[in-house]
Design a protein around this motif. Structure first.
Motif, short mmCIF file in Angstrom:
data_model
loop_
_atom_site.label_atom_id
_atom_site.label_comp_id
_atom_site.label_asym_id
_atom_site.label_seq_id
_atom_site.Cartn_x
_atom_site.Cartn_y
_atom_site.Cartn_z
N UNK A 107 1.13 -1.42 -0.27
CA UNK A 107 -0.23 0.23 0.11
C UNK A 107 0.97 1.56 0.19
N UNK A 108 0.04 2.27 -0.73
CA UNK A 108 0.84 3.48 -0.25
C UNK A 108 0.44 4.72 0.45
N UNK A 109 0.49 5.62 1.04
CA UNK A 109 0.10 6.19 2.31
C UNK A 109 0.06 7.68 1.01
N UNK A 110 -1.68 7.76 0.97
CA UNK A 110 -2.08 8.87 0.06
C UNK A 110 -1.16 10.14 0.43
N UNK A 111 -0.64 10.45 2.00
CA UNK A 111 -0.85 11.89 2.60
C UNK A 111 0.63 11.95 1.62
N UNK A 112 2.07 10.87 1.24
CA UNK A 112 2.93 10.38 1.13
C UNK A 112 3.01 11.04 -0.51
N UNK A 113 2.22 10.76 -1.11
CA UNK A 113 1.94 10.96 -2.58
C UNK A 113 0.86 12.15 -2.69
N UNK A 114 0.18 13.05 -1.96
CA UNK A 114 0.85 14.13 -1.69
C UNK A 114 1.44 15.08 -1.61
N UNK A 115 2.09 14.54 -0.77
CA UNK A 115 4.06 15.21 -0.40
C UNK A 115 4.25 15.29 -1.63
N UNK A 116 4.84 13.89 -2.16
CA UNK A 116 5.20 13.65 -3.84
C UNK A 116 4.73 15.05 -4.43
N UNK A 117 3.34 15.34 -5.30
CA UNK A 117 3.19 16.50 -5.97
C UNK A 117 4.22 17.40 -5.30
N UNK A 118 3.98 17.83 -4.00
CA UNK A 118 4.96 19.37 -4.00
C UNK A 118 6.06 19.21 -4.06
N UNK A 119 7.17 18.17 -4.11
CA UNK A 119 7.61 18.28 -4.21
C UNK A 119 7.60 18.37 -6.10
N UNK A 120 7.26 17.85 -6.93
CA UNK A 120 7.01 17.58 -8.01
C UNK A 120 6.94 19.27 -8.88
N UNK A 121 6.22 20.29 -7.60
CA UNK A 121 6.13 21.54 -8.19
C UNK A 121 7.28 22.10 -7.89
N UNK A 122 7.82 22.34 -7.41
CA UNK A 122 9.35 22.97 -6.74
C UNK A 122 10.15 22.79 -8.05
N UNK A 123 10.59 20.77 -8.00
CA UNK A 123 11.26 20.93 -8.94
C UNK A 123 10.74 21.59 -10.55
N UNK A 124 9.67 21.21 -11.30
CA UNK A 124 9.17 21.61 -12.27
C UNK A 124 9.50 23.43 -12.31
#
Length: 163
Positions: free
Chosen positions: A72-89
């Motif tokens: 299983x993948x915690x959705x809070x971690x997925x949401x955090x990954x999206x924040x990282x994506x935004x910073x990198x992009x």
């Protein structure tokens, strides 16, 4: 000499480090810096109602090879990954060092968004390779030896002062 490397989400982390710290180069294997899939946009909201989703693992073409992965993948971690994506992009222009990129033609985890954006926007894409015989976890797949050899050559070239 510091060369940072990353596979999948580790690619985002490697690029973020190159944006914030002095490194000599970056080597990426199927990096994830965003997605065309709309479901990721709702990860933060969904995490309030659903704690986890089915995990992702073992996207490997090579017979008999499996990747240990959480079920299983915690959705809070997925949401955090999206924040990282935004910073990198938003800060890709700050990656000024040579970048090596390996991208699988068939990847069931990272869609085409990341490779497309990196190829369009990175100023120093010094070494770009399509992987024809591996899925997402290419470092455990049929192209692993090629990745390891080419990565060693990339670092050696950086040591000699040329990307």
């Amino acid at each position: 000499l510091q060369v940072v490397t990353g596979l999948s989400m580790g690619g985002s982390l490697a690029l973020r480090l190159a944006q914030l710290e002095k490194v000599a180069g970056v080597s990426l294997v199927n990096p994830s810096i965003g997605s065309d899939e709309i479901v990721y946009r709702f990860a933060g909201l969904l995490s309030k109602f659903v704690p986890a989703a089915k995990g992702i693992g073992s996207d490997i073409l090579k017979p008999g090879v499996t990747e240990p992965a959480y079920p299983m993948a915690p959705l809070k971690a997925v949401a955090s990954m999206r924040e990282l994506w935004g910073l990198v992009d938003a800060n890709l222009d700050r990656v000024t060092v040579p970048v090596q990129l390996f991208t699988s033609r068939v990847d069931h985890v990272v869609d085409g968004y990341s490779g497309r954006v990196l190829r369009e926007r990175l100023r120093n894409l010094a070494d770009d390779h399509w992987l024809e015989d591996s899925y997402h976890v290419a470092t455990m797949d049929n192209d692993a030896q090629f990745i390891f050899e080419r990565s060693a050559e990339f670092v050696a070239e950086l040591l000699r002062g040329r990307p």
